[in-house]
Design an enzyme around this catalytic site. Sequence first.
Site, PDB file in Angstrom:
ATOM      1  N   PRO A   2       0.836  -1.209   0.000  1.00  0.00           N
ATOM      2  CA  PRO A   2       0.000   0.000   0.000  1.00  0.00           C
ATOM      3  C   PRO A   2       0.870   1.258   0.000  1.00  0.00           C
ATOM      4  O   PRO A   2       1.778   1.402   0.830  1.00  0.00           O
ATOM      5  CB  PRO A   2      -0.794  -0.135   1.308  1.00  0.00           C
ATOM      6  CG  PRO A   2      -0.801  -1.595   1.599  1.00  0.00           C
ATOM      7  CD  PRO A   2       0.534  -2.097   1.124  1.00  0.00           C
ATOM      8  N   GLU A   3       0.617   2.153  -0.942  1.00  0.00           N
ATOM      9  CA  GLU A   3       1.352   3.412  -1.038  1.00  0.00           C
ATOM     10  C   GLU A   3       0.462   4.549  -0.545  1.00  0.00           C
ATOM     11  O   GLU A   3      -0.613   4.321   0.010  1.00  0.00           O
ATOM     12  CB  GLU A   3       1.810   3.623  -2.477  1.00  0.00           C
ATOM     13  CG  GLU A   3       2.700   2.519  -3.019  1.00  0.00           C
ATOM     14  CD  GLU A   3       4.092   2.506  -2.383  1.00  0.00           C
ATOM     15  OE1 GLU A   3       4.440   3.455  -1.643  1.00  0.00           O
ATOM     16  OE2 GLU A   3       4.832   1.541  -2.629  1.00  0.00           O
ATOM     17  N   HIS A  92      -5.125 -13.953  10.350  1.00  0.00           N
ATOM     18  CA  HIS A  92      -4.127 -12.887  10.239  1.00  0.00           C
ATOM     19  C   HIS A  92      -4.598 -11.555  10.830  1.00  0.00           C
ATOM     20  O   HIS A  92      -4.014 -10.516  10.532  1.00  0.00           O
ATOM     21  CB  HIS A  92      -3.735 -12.712   8.779  1.00  0.00           C
ATOM     22  CG  HIS A  92      -3.152 -13.944   8.147  1.00  0.00           C
ATOM     23  ND1 HIS A  92      -1.998 -14.538   8.604  1.00  0.00           N
ATOM     24  CD2 HIS A  92      -3.600 -14.709   7.110  1.00  0.00           C
ATOM     25  CE1 HIS A  92      -1.724 -15.603   7.864  1.00  0.00           C
ATOM     26  NE2 HIS A  92      -2.686 -15.732   6.960  1.00  0.00           N
ATOM     27  N   ARG A 111       1.556 -11.048   6.087  1.00  0.00           N
ATOM     28  CA  ARG A 111       3.019 -11.192   6.075  1.00  0.00           C
ATOM     29  C   ARG A 111       3.691 -10.633   7.330  1.00  0.00           C
ATOM     30  O   ARG A 111       4.885 -10.823   7.524  1.00  0.00           O
ATOM     31  CB  ARG A 111       3.595 -10.500   4.841  1.00  0.00           C
ATOM     32  CG  ARG A 111       3.069 -11.065   3.518  1.00  0.00           C
ATOM     33  CD  ARG A 111       3.789 -10.441   2.351  1.00  0.00           C
ATOM     34  NE  ARG A 111       3.196 -10.812   1.074  1.00  0.00           N
ATOM     35  CZ  ARG A 111       3.663 -10.417  -0.105  1.00  0.00           C
ATOM     36  NH1 ARG A 111       4.724  -9.618  -0.162  1.00  0.00           N
ATOM     37  NH2 ARG A 111       3.073 -10.791  -1.221  1.00  0.00           N
ATOM     38  N   ARG A 153      23.232  15.140  -8.192  1.00  0.00           N
ATOM     39  CA  ARG A 153      22.832  13.757  -7.962  1.00  0.00           C
ATOM     40  C   ARG A 153      22.866  12.970  -9.266  1.00  0.00           C
ATOM     41  O   ARG A 153      22.261  13.367 -10.264  1.00  0.00           O
ATOM     42  CB  ARG A 153      21.421  13.690  -7.361  1.00  0.00           C
ATOM     43  CG  ARG A 153      21.320  14.321  -5.982  1.00  0.00           C
ATOM     44  CD  ARG A 153      20.163  13.714  -5.229  1.00  0.00           C
ATOM     45  NE  ARG A 153      19.945  14.350  -3.949  1.00  0.00           N
ATOM     46  CZ  ARG A 153      19.260  13.803  -2.953  1.00  0.00           C
ATOM     47  NH1 ARG A 153      18.728  12.602  -3.095  1.00  0.00           N
ATOM     48  NH2 ARG A 153      19.084  14.438  -1.824  1.00  0.00           N
TER      49      ARG A 153
END
Length: 272
Positions: A2-3, A92, A111, A153
């Site tokens: 999830p972002e 879970h 997880r 950079r």
Amino acid sequence: MPELPEVETTRRGLAPHAQDATLTRLKIRDHRLRWPVDPALADLVADRKIESLGRRGKYLLIQLQGDRCLILHLGMSGRVRAVPAGTPPQRHDHVDFVLNNGNTLRFTDPRRFGSLHGIAGSPLIHPLLRSLGPEPLTQAFNGHYLWAHSRQRRMPVKAYIMDSHVVVGVGNIYAAEALYRAGIHPARAAGRIAAQRYDRLADTIKAVLGEAIAAGGTTLRDYRGSNDDPGFFQQDLFVYGRGHQPCRGCGRALRSIRLAQRATVYCPRCQR
């Protein structure tokens, strides 16, 4: 994983269930998350009113009465949903935030890569949050900011905008889509991009994230929002997951490479 759009969608979905509620009990069934959950945390936060449900980057912030805050990260496959009090837990379901209004906010993480921390005082001083870059949907994030911080950079621009110390929440999916819309090759060195192009990139990052939030996020495998609905932004993806398919802009075959150990798809004609 999830972002930002998925976490913001979760926050918005949970907010009505938690508004003006009191956290009567924090029930931790499994302390073995990414970092072990403090055994004393449940006693420290019990019977405190929820003042707000916020977000910083990919972290959910449950601000409690008495200047206490819970910091929750969903990990790779975690989610939080509201269920009626007394709903039997599944395998879970590791943490329950039991509220006094008959709702329980249930954290599920197959997880166990998620995390839960508590802090007294501002959550922004927590080690996980204090060095994060600006939120991409705020005025603090713009093209000049990206340009100024990119000088000298050599890292690929895709890795640069995915660095949470530069800007938070621009994950792999959204970085690929924003770079496509901005017409920037993902492997181009961050320090070799002109200011005007960074203006365009900042705008496309904001647009992509905003559209993803409006669509409920992106469901590629197992992501579900707080109401158990999938996200729908995957229907609008131009490059992510479309390696070797025709570009929707020019028709040329998309190419797939690896940058910073991430699969990256781009158009060799539209992105320079």
